[in-house]
Design a protein around this motif. Sequence first.
Motif, mmCIF file in Angstrom:
data_model
loop_
_atom_site.group_PDB
_atom_site.id
_atom_site.type_symbol
_atom_site.label_atom_id
_atom_site.label_comp_id
_atom_site.label_asym_id
_atom_site.label_seq_id
_atom_site.Cartn_x
_atom_site.Cartn_y
_atom_site.Cartn_z
ATOM 1 N N THR A 172 0.722 -1.190 -0.077
ATOM 2 C CA THR A 172 -0.097 0.193 0.066
ATOM 3 C C THR A 172 0.623 1.241 0.090
ATOM 4 N N ILE A 173 0.600 2.269 -0.833
ATOM 5 C CA ILE A 173 1.418 3.470 -0.804
ATOM 6 C C ILE A 173 0.066 4.499 -0.856
ATOM 7 N N ASN A 174 0.449 5.411 0.231
ATOM 8 C CA ASN A 174 -0.473 6.477 0.507
ATOM 9 C C ASN A 174 0.077 7.744 0.342
ATOM 10 N N VAL A 175 -0.396 8.614 -0.522
ATOM 11 C CA VAL A 175 -0.150 10.002 -0.653
ATOM 12 C C VAL A 175 -0.902 10.908 0.192
ATOM 13 N N LEU A 176 -0.496 11.116 1.442
ATOM 14 C CA LEU A 176 -1.439 11.941 2.318
ATOM 15 C C LEU A 176 -1.350 13.333 2.071
ATOM 16 N N GLU A 177 -0.447 14.098 1.281
ATOM 17 C CA GLU A 177 -0.701 15.347 1.166
ATOM 18 C C GLU A 177 0.580 15.651 -0.159
ATOM 19 N N ASN A 205 -3.402 5.214 -2.829
ATOM 20 C CA ASN A 205 -4.525 6.239 -2.245
ATOM 21 C C ASN A 205 -3.638 7.465 -2.440
ATOM 22 N N ILE A 206 -4.459 8.501 -2.983
ATOM 23 C CA ILE A 206 -3.937 9.692 -3.190
ATOM 24 C C ILE A 206 -5.072 10.807 -2.519
ATOM 25 N N PHE A 207 -4.673 11.678 -1.707
ATOM 26 C CA PHE A 207 -5.359 12.706 -1.367
ATOM 27 C C PHE A 207 -4.652 13.843 -1.128
#
Length: 550
Positions: A172-177, A205-207
């Motif tokens: 899992t790769i999350n772009v938090l900002e 997930n990109i936010f």
Amino acid sequence: MKKITSIAILLMLVMTRMSAQNVIEIIYNGSEATVNTNGINDVTSIVNGANVTIVSNTSNKEYIYQVKGTSEDGSLTINGNYKLTLQLAGLTLTNAHGGAAIDVECSKRIAVELVNGTINTLSDAPMGNQKAALYIDGHAEFEGGGMLSVSGKLKHAIRAKEYLELKSSTGTINVLEAASDGIHCGKGKVNNEHNYFLMKGGVVNIFNVGSDGVDSDDYGVIRIEGGTLSVNIKDGDGLKADSTITINDGKINISVKGEDSKGIRANYAVNILGGKTNIIVEGNGSKGIKAKRYESGSTVLQGGELNISGGELSVQCNGGNLTTGTEVTKCVAVSVDADLKQTGGDVDITVFDEAIAYTLGGETYQGSETHTGGTFNIRQIPWEFKANDYEYDMTAYVTVSNNGERLTNYDDVSIGAFIGDECIGYGIFEEENYGVIRIKCGDTSAQPVTFKVYCFSDQSEYDLTPSETVTFQENTYIGEPSNPIVLSYKVRLKGDANDDGEVNAEDIVAITNFLSGKVGDVTKENADVNGDGVVNIADIVAVSGIIMGD
């Protein structure tokens, strides 16, 4: 037996030692860091507090840089001219003084391994001149089942100078900002497929990004062959490529809310070959899919096609017109500068109010449209629904009953939630037994919620009566999938003045009695057959015509 066991143990020790000889360990501990080169003599390191710089002079050995530990103000820079593996093995690293958290200055293949079972977090600061919180000068290949969360406070969250690949083993790769793009890659030549973003697996997930979710720049392409990619951003484009975007498989969920934003934008062609793609655009002048055509002096000449041969594509378009001076930009679900070609797959387009389903051709090119396979469905919703205007929401699990029978097919209807005359929610029904309505509101005060159904076949709108009173409540839900709220309505039958479900001579009697003031009543919506707003002798003639089959 003892001899065999001893040999096995010896082999294991030798293999472990050989493995360790290829591993450089970097361990962060608060304001300090340590580097263990395990006797590797062609790698040097400089450690200043928790800031680590490594220089590799090898030209034929691939080393593993195993990084772990925690620091709130540290960094890692690796310089070299040979491929390497960056192994993130439980790392929390923030560069608070400016610069990337991790900067790999090597133009070769860089394998980024997310060690199984580990959680890794990287962040930079809104100062300095770094290109990303995680920057790789060469080709980045992600693998391993761990988790990585990245915050790019100055520019991008993750950037590779050339291609960036997520292998099927990726976790899992999350772009938090990100102040700019969530994931950015690309620098190449025209039609050079070595310059790309390739997703074979994993969850991304990109936010909260200031520009695009994924941007394959400088003649770059985007290819998605598996995994799950979710982009939920305010401004910019969800997926943007300077050449082509091709979806072969996987699940893609894109939501963009800004004005003139695009869910998917390609400066040559968009190819939907498989997978399941859901796009929601809400800003004025926005586009669900944009396939551009360039004539000269640009990334790729001509192009501008949308090709669909498989998979499922759903585009929901909630925006209105964007007026800039005297120029008006329409909100369009699918905008193609050249041709739309479909040989397979299922396409569902839902547009609200003044939004447009699709446009073909540009100012200098007349686009064509061909459908030789698959399905292509369009829903034009009469209500205006601006989801991004509301801060608070709740969820309703509902089902719909028509004339006492629950619907199991919602292809002909749309369900809306309202406070007063304002549409504040739209129902999505993918199950036979229930649907979901996300109800939005601008404040948290308790307000009564009503519901309406719009029927496409006769272009009629009906009020829905819920099986229980619905009042807006922030961050809660009403009904359940196993016990949804029932929304009931009764279809109006033109000419059925007495509302008994049939059109016959009794309806002529009912209208006659109504006009003469005798005892009895009629359902005016049914009795006003010609739709002029009044019930009179003309409607008696019309009912007679219905009975006679005229």
